[in-house]
Design a protein around this motif. Structure first.
Motif, PDB file in Angstrom:
ATOM      1  N   ARG A  22       0.973  -1.059  -0.175  1.00  0.00           N
ATOM      2  CA  ARG A  22       0.113   0.050   0.058  1.00  0.00           C
ATOM      3  C   ARG A  22       0.761   1.289  -0.034  1.00  0.00           C
ATOM      4  N   ALA A  23       1.789   1.146   0.837  1.00  0.00           N
ATOM      5  CA  ALA A  23       2.898   2.418   0.889  1.00  0.00           C
ATOM      6  C   ALA A  23       3.338   2.630  -0.596  1.00  0.00           C
ATOM      7  N   GLU A  24       3.829   1.617  -1.295  1.00  0.00           N
ATOM      8  CA  GLU A  24       4.322   1.699  -2.451  1.00  0.00           C
ATOM      9  C   GLU A  24       3.479   2.357  -3.583  1.00  0.00           C
ATOM     10  N   TYR A  25       2.145   1.911  -3.551  1.00  0.00           N
ATOM     11  CA  TYR A  25       1.255   2.573  -4.207  1.00  0.00           C
ATOM     12  C   TYR A  25       0.881   3.849  -3.833  1.00  0.00           C
ATOM     13  N   GLU A  26       0.742   4.124  -2.646  1.00  0.00           N
ATOM     14  CA  GLU A  26       0.453   5.336  -2.310  1.00  0.00           C
ATOM     15  C   GLU A  26       1.435   6.437  -2.935  1.00  0.00           C
ATOM     16  N   ALA A  27       2.876   6.030  -2.425  1.00  0.00           N
ATOM     17  CA  ALA A  27       3.773   6.935  -3.030  1.00  0.00           C
ATOM     18  C   ALA A  27       3.979   7.135  -4.546  1.00  0.00           C
ATOM     19  N   LEU A  28       3.615   6.205  -5.202  1.00  0.00           N
ATOM     20  CA  LEU A  28       3.512   5.996  -6.733  1.00  0.00           C
ATOM     21  C   LEU A  28       2.456   7.395  -6.939  1.00  0.00           C
ATOM     22  N   ILE A  29       1.342   6.980  -6.530  1.00  0.00           N
ATOM     23  CA  ILE A  29       0.157   7.945  -6.731  1.00  0.00           C
ATOM     24  C   ILE A  29       0.518   9.353  -6.447  1.00  0.00           C
ATOM     25  N   ILE A  30       0.976   9.543  -5.375  1.00  0.00           N
ATOM     26  CA  ILE A  30       1.280  10.955  -4.780  1.00  0.00           C
ATOM     27  C   ILE A  30       2.214  11.506  -6.046  1.00  0.00           C
ATOM     28  N   GLY A  31       3.280  10.944  -6.322  1.00  0.00           N
ATOM     29  CA  GLY A  31       4.447  11.304  -7.290  1.00  0.00           C
ATOM     30  C   GLY A  31       3.652  11.510  -8.467  1.00  0.00           C
ATOM     31  N   LEU A  32       2.886  10.465  -9.192  1.00  0.00           N
ATOM     32  CA  LEU A  32       2.372  10.615 -10.501  1.00  0.00           C
ATOM     33  C   LEU A  32       1.438  11.918 -10.551  1.00  0.00           C
ATOM     34  N   GLU A  33       0.440  12.190  -9.383  1.00  0.00           N
ATOM     35  CA  GLU A  33      -0.425  13.295  -9.222  1.00  0.00           C
ATOM     36  C   GLU A  33       0.541  14.686  -9.378  1.00  0.00           C
ATOM     37  N   MET A  34       1.540  14.738  -8.602  1.00  0.00           N
ATOM     38  CA  MET A  34       2.321  15.968  -8.590  1.00  0.00           C
ATOM     39  C   MET A  34       2.839  16.203 -10.021  1.00  0.00           C
ATOM     40  N   LEU A  35       3.420  15.041 -10.681  1.00  0.00           N
ATOM     41  CA  LEU A  35       3.868  15.129 -12.159  1.00  0.00           C
ATOM     42  C   LEU A  35       2.788  15.800 -13.028  1.00  0.00           C
ATOM     43  N   VAL A  36       1.520  15.327 -12.845  1.00  0.00           N
ATOM     44  CA  VAL A  36       0.441  15.641 -13.781  1.00  0.00           C
ATOM     45  C   VAL A  36       0.071  17.215 -13.501  1.00  0.00           C
ATOM     46  N   GLU A  37       0.112  17.387 -12.309  1.00  0.00           N
ATOM     47  CA  GLU A  37      -0.292  18.905 -11.866  1.00  0.00           C
ATOM     48  C   GLU A  37       0.835  20.058 -12.390  1.00  0.00           C
ATOM     49  N   LEU A  38       2.057  19.296 -12.448  1.00  0.00           N
ATOM     50  CA  LEU A  38       3.309  20.223 -13.189  1.00  0.00           C
ATOM     51  C   LEU A  38       3.172  20.156 -14.532  1.00  0.00           C
TER      52      LEU A  38
END
Length: 102
Positions: A22-38
């Motif tokens: 779950r932590a791996e997925y959470e970190a991946l999703i947070i990172g992807l969301e940040m990159l999409v926002e940028l």
């Protein structure tokens, strides 16, 4: 999790109890969301969780109902990128990006 993008390197840590997957997925999703926002169009994911990477690639089925939500979210976010690649790296090599100042 470490996010390396054109504006520099950002590092953050999840601050709640959860399973490793779950932590791996959470970190991946947070990172992807940040990159999409940028507005980033290309992403290279280097991860030490073979399970998560193989599930994203469709090589492994996700048998855990609690992880399916994360898998779907990660796959949906990956459609936002023109190019997305992922590669498994051993955990001992995933401690610090090689080009970071030491």
């Amino acid at each position: 999790m470490v996010l390396e993008e054109p504006l520099g390197i950002r590092q953050f840590q999840l601050d709640f109890q959860c399973t490793n997957n779950r932590a791996e997925y959470e970190a991946l999703i947070i990172g992807l969301e940040m990159l999409v926002e940028l507005g980033i169009q290309s992403v290279e994911i280097l991860g030490d969780s073979m399970l998560v990477l193989k599930q994203i690639a469709g090589e492994y089925k996700c048998l855990s109902p609690s992880l399916v939500v994360y898998l779907v979210a990660a796959r949906n976010l990956l459609t936002e990128f023109k190019e997305a690649t992922w590669e498994h790296i051993p955990r001992e090599e995933n401690l610090q990006p090689m080009n970071w100042p030491r």
